[in-house]
Design an enzyme around this catalytic site. Structure first.
Site, PDB file in Angstrom:
ATOM      1  N   ALA A 125      28.750  -7.076 -25.770  1.00 59.17           N
ATOM      2  CA  ALA A 125      28.907  -5.709 -26.276  1.00 59.17           C
ATOM      3  C   ALA A 125      28.334  -4.681 -25.318  1.00 59.17           C
ATOM      4  O   ALA A 125      27.275  -4.881 -24.732  1.00 59.17           O
ATOM      5  CB  ALA A 125      28.222  -5.568 -27.636  1.00 59.17           C
ATOM      6  N   CYS A 126      29.083  -3.576 -25.132  1.00 56.37           N
ATOM      7  CA  CYS A 126      28.509  -2.405 -24.463  1.00 56.37           C
ATOM      8  C   CYS A 126      28.940  -1.183 -25.264  1.00 56.37           C
ATOM      9  O   CYS A 126      29.452  -1.332 -26.363  1.00 56.37           O
ATOM     10  CB  CYS A 126      28.933  -2.303 -22.999  1.00 56.37           C
ATOM     11  SG  CYS A 126      30.631  -1.830 -22.726  1.00 56.37           S
ATOM     12  N   SER A 127      28.756   0.029 -24.749  1.00 63.22           N
ATOM     13  CA  SER A 127      28.973   1.193 -25.603  1.00 63.22           C
ATOM     14  C   SER A 127      30.406   1.259 -26.116  1.00 63.22           C
ATOM     15  O   SER A 127      30.646   1.400 -27.298  1.00 63.22           O
ATOM     16  CB  SER A 127      28.600   2.458 -24.865  1.00 63.22           C
ATOM     17  OG  SER A 127      29.520   2.681 -23.850  1.00 63.22           O
TER      18      SER A 127
END
Lengths: 434, 106
Positions: B7-9
């Site tokens: 997950a990232c932004s």
């Protein structure tokens, strides 16, 4: 210097975490993200209507009269931006309820009901050819349901959901069905009394406000909350401060755009939608600072205007590692994705590069602001995704103003000039990371 | 089969890395299912499903604590090393993934 940066990062990490986890802020952010596809569709048709089909300003306007076909875009606008506040009330309430592990659909529906309950039920309309306004009941005005009512819709959704879910969690307020009743039926009955109380509560609130002040809650909110909030975020100084904090966070390795999104986005999305509505109505475009404005003029290549950094490196960097990373990061950078550059060089926790990273976006934002307020370029009137490549983004968001495209090329030049001395300074740094 | 969530932004830069890791895994004949998502989506998925590992992009490292809470001990949460992330060194990240999921982590 590095120790100070590290300490600052250490202190800011938990703050950023708290912030990003704040339930209501995240629901508002997620609620907006959910309906972005609808807004982009609407924006697309408004561009077609105004840039191509318009009989006066349209590209094809002088050739054939195609204004007849504008109705298609107008219909889509009614279904999307025309009811933006209602859509937002649903999505925000949905996301908030889900964050509590509650049913999102019923909460979303409740929020829409609460919002409409609080809208004026009598609207004054001046019929064509008449001097006097008449009262009309049973209609909704797009003044209330479109972008202009956004903040009120968000507040209604958040409050409505909170009240509704609180009441719903009370065992005493749930109607118990005998076991022979199917669970799905029982479930909808369990929401009956809370729904009754929630709607009654908000209706009485509006009734009292009308009786006491002579106007509804909506006007109160727009005067007391929306106006000051928009003024703070959409002013030149306000947005400069936000850009400063955002890029300071980035320089510390924290995704600044992500952290600050919930504060600035509702106002900036609202601003572009007001502009879109104005264009549609043929009125003066009200706002300079909008979401696409910031994306098209202050974040080229990604947060920190790193397109300029990449070009400066290709021109002047003698460091092999810098050139390698830049070659690799260039293509994603053209779509404003710059994590490879941020962490690859790295830009983050880099005391030399942090300075231009913070300065460049603020400088360029202010130049673009000045250019817009002087009328040198058009205001932004189309919603474009943030991944739209530089120059093209300025062209599209201003509904095809080539001067805006030229300005963004100039801004890239300025960013290169500011980044250059820092890149040269980095040449002299010994390569400590390896 | 190992199940890994990254997950990232917005899930943008992460999806680039994940694609590379997938290729790397196929080459090395490692049975790996890896998916790139946004932080918000990641939270929802991590609440509902079980993974062998949840990886975070370094730009959202500040949210590790809250993700550990979501994982509630069901699976480990790690932050990808900055340098590996920036250079998109899929081979290094894959190595780190295997170390965790195979339980050889130091």
């Amino acid at each position: 210097m590095n120790r100070i940066a590290n300490k600052l990062a250490e202190w800011l990490m938990p703050v950023a975490n708290k912030f990003s986890n704040q339930r209501h802020l995240s629901s508002v952010k997620e609620g907006f993200i959910t309906i972005i596809p609808l807004v982009i569709v609407a924006s697309f048709f408004i561009l077609i209507n105004n840039v191509i089909l318009d009989p006066e300003d349209g590209i094809l306007g002088g050739v054939v009269d195609l204004s007849y076909y504008k109705e298609i875009g107008d219909l889509i606008n009614n279904g999307t931006l025309g009811i933006l506040s209602i859509l937002i009330a649903f999505t925000v309430a949905y996301k908030l309820a889900v964050s509590y592990n509650e049913d999102g659909v019923i909460s979303g529906a409740m929020a829409v009901a609460v919002l409409i309950t609080m809208l004026p039920n009598v609207i004054q309309i001046t019929p064509e050819g008449s001097e006097e306004a008449v009262n009309v009941t049973g209609v909704f005005s797009q003044d209330d349901t479109s972008a202009t009512g956004l903040i009120f819709a968000i507040i209604a959704a958040l409050l409505g959901t909170e009240v509704f879910l609180r009441l719903k969690s009370k065992k005493k307020l749930q109607i118990k069905m005998p076991d022979s009743v199917p669970p799905a039926v029982g479930k909808s009955f369990s929401a009956l009394i809370p729904a009754f109380l929630t709607l009654t509560f908000f209706a009485i609130l509006v009734f009292l406000s009308n009786a006491l002040f002579g106007f509804g809650l909506q006007e109160l909110v727009s005067k007391l909350i929306q106006a000051p909030l928009d003024f703070a975020i959409q002013s030149e100084i306000g947005i400069s401060v936000i850009m400063f904090v955002q890029n300071l966070l980035w320089s510390l390795g924290i995704h600044g755009t992500f952290v600050l999104g919930p504060i600035k986005d509702p106002s900036l999305y609202g601003a572009i939608q007001e502009n879109i509505n104005a264009l549609q109505a043929g009125a003066d475009i009200p706002n300079i600072v909008t979401k696409p404005f910031v994306d098209s003029f202050a974040m080229l290549g990604g947060g920190g205007f790193t397109l300029g950094l990449m070009i400066a490196i290709l021109i002047a960097s003698r460091r092999k590692d810098y050139r390698e990373v830049t070659k690799f990061a260039f293509i994603p950078g053209l779509f404003n994705i710059n994590e490879p550059l941020m962490f690859g060089l790295p830009v983050i926790l880099n005391p030399i590069l942090a300075i231009p990273l913070i300065i460049v976006p603020i400088v360029n934002l202010n130049i673009a602001y000045l250019a817009t307020s002087l009328g040198l370029i058009s205001k932004t009137v189309a919603f474009i995704p943030w991944t739209t490549p530089p120059v093209l983004s300025a062209f599209l968001s201003t509904a095809g103003d080539w001067r805006a495209a030229v300005l963004s090329i100039i801004l890239i030049g300025i960013s290169v000039i500011i980044y250059l001395p820092f890149v040269m300074a980095a040449n002299k740094m010994t390569n400590i990371e390896h | 089969m190992y199940y890994v969530l990254v997950a990232c932004s917005a899930g943008m830069s992460t999806s680039m890395l994940v694609q590379k890791i997938e290729n790397e895994a196929v080459e090395k004949q490692i049975d790996l299912s890896i998916q790139a998502v946004s932080m918000n989506e990641g939270k929802t998925l991590a609440r509902k499903n079980n993974y062998d590992l949840l990886l975070l992009g370094p730009q959202v490292a500040f949210m590790k604590e809250s993700m550990v809470e979501v994982a509630a001990g069901r699976f480990p949460v790690r932050v990808i090393k900055q340098k590996d992330y920036g250079m998109m060194r899929a081979d290094n990240v894959l190595e780190d993934i295997l170390e965790v999921v195979e339980g050889n982590e130091e």
